[in-house]
Design an enzyme around this catalytic site. Structure first.
Site, short mmCIF file in Angstrom:
data_model
loop_
_atom_site.label_atom_id
_atom_site.label_comp_id
_atom_site.label_asym_id
_atom_site.label_seq_id
_atom_site.Cartn_x
_atom_site.Cartn_y
_atom_site.Cartn_z
N GLU A 175 -42.91 -13.94 34.65
CA GLU A 175 -41.65 -12.84 33.94
C GLU A 175 -42.43 -11.69 33.62
OE1 GLU A 175 -42.14 -15.80 32.97
OE2 GLU A 175 -40.33 -17.03 33.80
N GLU B 194 -32.99 -26.57 38.43
CA GLU B 194 -34.13 -26.46 38.96
C GLU B 194 -34.08 -26.65 40.46
OE1 GLU B 194 -36.78 -25.31 37.48
OE2 GLU B 194 -36.58 -25.48 35.53
N ASP C 67 -31.40 -16.95 29.59
CA ASP C 67 -31.78 -16.08 30.51
C ASP C 67 -31.18 -15.83 31.61
OD1 ASP C 67 -32.91 -18.57 31.40
OD2 ASP C 67 -34.82 -17.94 31.20
C1 DMJ Z 1 -38.93 -20.23 36.86
O1 DMJ Z 1 -38.79 -21.37 37.41
C2 DMJ Z 1 -37.60 -19.58 36.91
O2 DMJ Z 1 -38.24 -18.00 36.84
C3 DMJ Z 1 -36.78 -19.75 35.93
O3 DMJ Z 1 -35.61 -18.78 36.00
C4 DMJ Z 1 -37.18 -19.83 34.59
N1 DMJ Z 1 -38.69 -19.78 34.43
C5 DMJ Z 1 -39.47 -20.46 35.42
C6 DMJ Z 1 -40.82 -19.71 35.52
O4 DMJ Z 1 -41.20 -19.28 34.56
#
Ligand code: DMJ
Length: 674
Positions: free
Chosen positions: A551, A284, A417
């Site tokens: 997304e 993060e 993902d």
């Molecule tokens: C974001 O912090 C980023 O896109 C991350 O890859 C996954 N999801 C959150 C938002 O949904």
């Protein structure tokens, strides 16, 4: 004695016994002229008691006289004696006078120093102590007169001074680096007035989110828009790192909100400090902070962002100190101690976390000329390349101690993902030179298509999850980003299947739009099923929430850029209106707990990614394509745009600036030569 015995003499004829024997009778004791041994009579060898008494009397009178004489001496002489006797023993004197003789730190009186001067110095010292003491008392009195706020303000000023000092130490200049070709940092003003109006509405929403955060949550990581106070979660550790400020910077810049951008920059400059005893999520912090700072640097050219990004990256490096080099999920920024989430398959690291560092780390090596970052992420890649993959799929969990996979779960949504996203983007970011990354992406996508992508009975294409040998027919909101990824990767795909992948992207976009359209609020649930007659609908209560995620809108934007099909703008506008209607509150924007309820309750969190991603993608969807063109910019997984790097050129620049003997060899060269 013998003689006295020999010559006894009769006493003179006087009456001795009648004379009081108080005075010495010297005459009687005078020996006769002829002094011989016998001249002393035997009985005179010892004194009589009365004589002893007299002698004692005389002695004591003498002693009394001596003491009396001492007490009558002048005062100064007495002190001098005591000084000499006691002070030197009890209080060692340090000889500060240049001429004084210092013997092992003790001043010996009378050995060549000026006693008078010494005394004056002592006096001066005492006066100074007295004066300081009085001054301190005065200051304390003054302090007590001040209000609590004034005192706190003073403490804060002192603290700030210390912080500034520390900062000066930390702010080592980085080597000058030619900026990559930065194309498309412009207003992106759309020609169509209707589109312009929609774009302005999105800008207004950004301002509402920012202003409220500014007012109620400033410096905190996120905002609670209903309670109107700061909010944070464990991914940011326990300190206020201003996550929303860092995450929002580039969106503010792109939208032309320059005053707000400057406010953010000032806060970062003065307050963003990474020497905190705080355990943060490596992933993060990388995607939101390092990605956000790097994007802000490239867009604005302000050095402070680059310096902060590099400082922060240094704090993440200890997370890689594991037996395999696969980083821990969390690291304490101060101690460098790392660990993994307790819930992750027997202490495993997570694919989407350790696999989503590549873009930012390559940029860090590019900007600093230091290969350490690049080497870390390349090591991860090499390790993954060597491992066996069940059905060609990457499991979500990998143990950083043993280097073995954890549970065999595979997902293109949460936990997996952005690993796939970063394989594709590593290739794009290297100006398509990193063919190894492209190959890994192509292999992975082929396996995903084969094992995870299916069509529902109703004809909706979905991406399920592989769990313990069977396919779970459920798709997460997070998985919806994949529509955009397939479209982005279409060009350059294996066997020239560009059309196929663009089509796949469009199908995913459609499915995700359905997941929105089939709710009461026209906002998508966290997860939705394709099972037992259910299509793109959440079944479990705890999957019905919408937390301002980006997304689906992200996929609309990519699809718009590649197809210009107006339906994507239409769908984007539907989402904008739904967010404004159901998530907007007077204190900002909040997630909602149930998208199928006509009177939803709020979760009271304004996520930082709402400003970084959701509003940015919406704004770009209603901007012209020349704003941040995809040939020149690659967006990290938190929607922070980073420019395409021409690493060969960078290598040549380094070669030119380096001394000759380092120019053509060494790790640096190797590391930057992709
Ligand atoms: C974001 O912090 C980023 O896109 C991350 O890859 C996954 N999801 C959150 C938002 O949904």
């Amino acid at each position: 004695r013998g003689r006295a015995t020999e010559l006894p003499r009769p006493l003179p004829a006087i009456t001795p016994m009648t004379t009081p024997a108080l005075l010495p009778l010297s005459g009687r004791r005078l020996p006769p002229l002829n002094l011989g041994a016998s001249a002393f009579p035997h009985h005179r060898a010892t004194l009589r008691l009365s004589e002893k008494f007299i002698l004692l009397l005389i002695l004591s009178a003498f002693i009394t006289l001596c003491f009396g004489a001492f007490f009558f001496l002048p005062d100064s002489s007495k002190h001098k004696r005591f000084d000499l006797g006691l002070e030197d023993v009890l209080i060692p004197h340090v000889d500060t006078s240049k001429g004084g003789k210092n013997l092992g730190g003790f001043l010996i009186h009378g050995q060549g120093h000026d006693e008078h001067r010494h005394r004056e110095e002592e006096e001066r010292l005492r006066n100074k102590i007295r004066a300081d003491h009085e001054k301190a008392l005065e200051e304390a009195k003054e302090k007590l007169k001040k209000s609590r706020d004034e005192i706190q303000a003073e403490i804060q000023t002192e603290k700030n001074k210390v912080v500034q000092e520390l900062k000066k130490k930390d702010s080592k200049p980085l080597p000058p680096v030619p900026l990559p070709n930065l194309i498309g940092i412009n207003s992106g003003e759309p020609a169509d007035p209707d589109i312009r109006e929609k774009r302005n509405k999105i800008k207004e929403m950004m301002k509402h989110a920012w202003d409220n955060y500014r007012q109620y949550g400033w410096g905190h990581n996120e905002l609670k828009p209903i309670a109107r106070k700061g909010h944070s979660t464990n991914i940011f550790g326990n300190s206020q790192m201003g996550a929303t400020i860092v995450d929002a910077l580039d969106t503010l810049y792109i939208m032309g909100l320059h005053d707000e951008f400057r406010e953010g920059q000032e806060w970062i400059d003065k307050n963003l400090d990474f020497s905190v005893n705080s355990e943060v999520s490596v992933f993060e912090v990388n995607i939101r902070f390092i990605g956000g700072l790097l994007a802000a640097y490239y867009l604005s050219g302000q050095e402070v962002f680059k310096i902060k990004a590099v400082q922060l990256a240094g704090k993440l490096l200890p997370a890689f100190n594991t037996p395999t080099g696969i980083p821990w999920a969390m690291v304490n920024l101060k101690s460098g101690v790392g660990r993994n989430w307790g819930w992750a398959s027997a202490g495993s690291s997570i694919l989407a976390e350790f696999g989503t560092l590549h873009m930012e780390f390559v940029h860090l090596s590019y900007l600093t000329g230091d290969p350490v970052y690049y080497n870390k992420v390349m090591h991860i890649r090499k390790l993954l390349q060597k491992m066996d993959r069940p059905n060609g799929l990457y499991p979500n969990y990998l143990n950083p101690r043993t280097g073995r996979w954890g549970q065999h779960h595979t997902s293109v949504g949460g936990l997996g993902d952005s690993f796939y996203e970063y394989l594709l983007k590593a290739w794009l970011m290297s100006d398509k030179m990193d063919t190894e990354a492209r190959k890994m992406y192509d292999d992975a996508i082929e396996a995903i298509e084969k094992h995870l992508i299916r069509k529902s009975n109703g004809g909706l294409t979905f991406i399920g999850e592989w769990k313990n040998g069977h396919l779970e027919r459920k798709m997460g909101h997070l998985t919806c980003f994949a529509g955009g990824m397939f479209a982005l990767g279409a060009d350059g795909s294996r066997d020239d299947k560009a059309g196929h992948y663009l089509q796949l992207g469009a199908e995913i976009a459609h499915t995700c739009h359905e997941s929105y359209d089939r709710t009461t609020l026209k906002l998508g649930p966290e997860a939705f099923k394709f099972d037992g007659g259910v299509e793109a609908v959440a079944v479990r209560q705890n999957e019905k929430y919408y937390i301002l995620r980006p997304e689906v809108i992200e996929t609309y934007w990519y699809m718009w850029r590649f197809t210009h099909d107006p339906k994507y703008r239409q769908w984007g506008w539907e989402a904008t209106q739904a967010i404004d209607k159901y998530c907007r509150v007077s204190g900002g924007f909040s997630g909602v707990k149930d998208v199928y309820s006509s009177s939803p309750t709020y979760d009271d969190v304004q996520q930082s990614f709402f400003l970084a991603e959701t509003l940015k993608y919406l704004y770009l969807l209603f901007s012209s394509d020349d704003l941040l063109p995809l040939d020149n910019w690659v967006f990290n997984t938190e929607a922070h745009p980073l420019p395409v790097l021409h690493l060969q050129e960078r290598r040549q620049t380094l070669d030119k600036t380096r001394p000759l003997n380092q120019a053509s060899t060494g790790v640096r060269n190797e590391a930057l030569h992709i």
